[in-house]
Motif scaffolding. Structure first.
Motif, short mmCIF file in Angstrom:
data_model
loop_
_atom_site.label_atom_id
_atom_site.label_comp_id
_atom_site.label_asym_id
_atom_site.label_seq_id
_atom_site.Cartn_x
_atom_site.Cartn_y
_atom_site.Cartn_z
N UNK A 269 22.93 116.12 13.01
CA UNK A 269 23.78 116.60 11.92
C UNK A 269 25.18 116.92 12.42
N UNK A 270 25.31 117.85 13.35
CA UNK A 270 26.59 118.21 13.92
C UNK A 270 26.40 119.33 14.92
N UNK A 271 27.48 119.68 15.59
CA UNK A 271 27.52 120.83 16.47
C UNK A 271 28.57 121.78 15.94
N UNK A 272 28.24 123.06 15.90
CA UNK A 272 29.15 124.09 15.39
C UNK A 272 29.24 125.23 16.39
N UNK B 93 16.38 125.99 10.69
CA UNK B 93 17.39 126.52 9.77
C UNK B 93 17.46 125.61 8.55
N UNK B 94 17.98 126.14 7.44
CA UNK B 94 18.11 125.30 6.25
C UNK B 94 19.30 124.35 6.27
N UNK B 95 20.26 124.59 7.17
CA UNK B 95 21.41 123.69 7.20
C UNK B 95 22.41 124.03 8.28
N UNK B 96 23.35 123.11 8.45
CA UNK B 96 24.47 123.24 9.38
C UNK B 96 25.57 122.35 8.80
N UNK B 97 26.79 122.47 9.27
CA UNK B 97 27.90 121.67 8.74
C UNK B 97 27.52 120.19 8.72
N UNK B 98 27.60 119.59 7.57
CA UNK B 98 27.29 118.17 7.44
C UNK B 98 25.88 117.85 7.02
N UNK B 99 24.99 118.84 6.98
CA UNK B 99 23.60 118.56 6.61
C UNK B 99 22.92 119.84 6.13
#
Length: 189
Positions: A80-83, A135-141
């Motif tokens: 998804x991404x890295x934050x 987790x339910x989400x992160x930036x981009x997903x």
């Protein structure tokens, strides 16, 4: 004598449409919409470039594990991404860490390897792995529920979160168990 118009006369008059008026207004409206869309895309591109400039001090992550390390079976899914840790909307824009795409994750004694299709691979050494959770989400997903596996790790002096969504639900537990075993071995060994 008055004669009624035949069906062909009615059809001929109905085939004509009203002339298009206000060409100038229509062209002006279309140009205004195109200018607004172009301006919006330019602002997004500019924001991404500014974010990358602010994050330029982040070191380049390794992309290959050490030689001789036996990595586990790959888990297929979506990177998804890295934050930044704790801020699931602050995507990392440098070194391809914010690029979403298909990937495979492999866990070994030396760390965790993200093999990605659309961007450089990312290897997280075992000593830099901090935690793993769902987790339910992160930036981009955003998946809803607990569909994302989030790996918390250090890169230089920064703590980051990387989101990965396995394609198969059973792989989620296998991936979490593998990282948990890595963390347990590191703390006990």
């Amino acid at each position: 004598m008055i004669t009624a118009a035949g069906p062909s006369a009615v059809a001929a008059s109905a085939a004509r449409s009203a002339p298009v008026t206000h060409w100038g207004g229509r062209v002006l409206a279309m140009l205004l919409i195109l200018a607004l869309l172009s301006g919006g895309y330019w602002l997004m591109w500019r924001g991404w470039k500014n974010r990358a400039a602010r994050q330029a001090g982040l070191p380049v992550p390794s992309s290959v594990p050490p030689d001789g390390d036996e990595l586990g079976e790959p888990v297929e899914g979506v990177y998804a991404s890295t934050t930044k840790h704790g801020d699931w909307l602050d995507r990392i824009a440098v070194h391809g860490l914010g690029v979403r795409g298909s990937a495979w994750v492999r866990v070994g004694r030396s760390g965790v390897l993200f093999e990605r299709e659309a961007a450089p691979d990312v290897f997280v050494p075992a000593e830099d792995v901090q935690a793993v959770q769902t987790a339910p989400g992160i930036a981009g997903k955003v998946t809803g529920g607990e569909g994302l596996v989030v790996l918390t790790w250090r890169l230089g002096g920064h703590v980051l979160d990387t989101g990965f969504q396995p394609r198969a639900k059973a792989d989620r537990a296998r991936l979490i168990d593998g990282v948990d075993a890595l963390l347990t071995e590191r703390t006990n060994g």
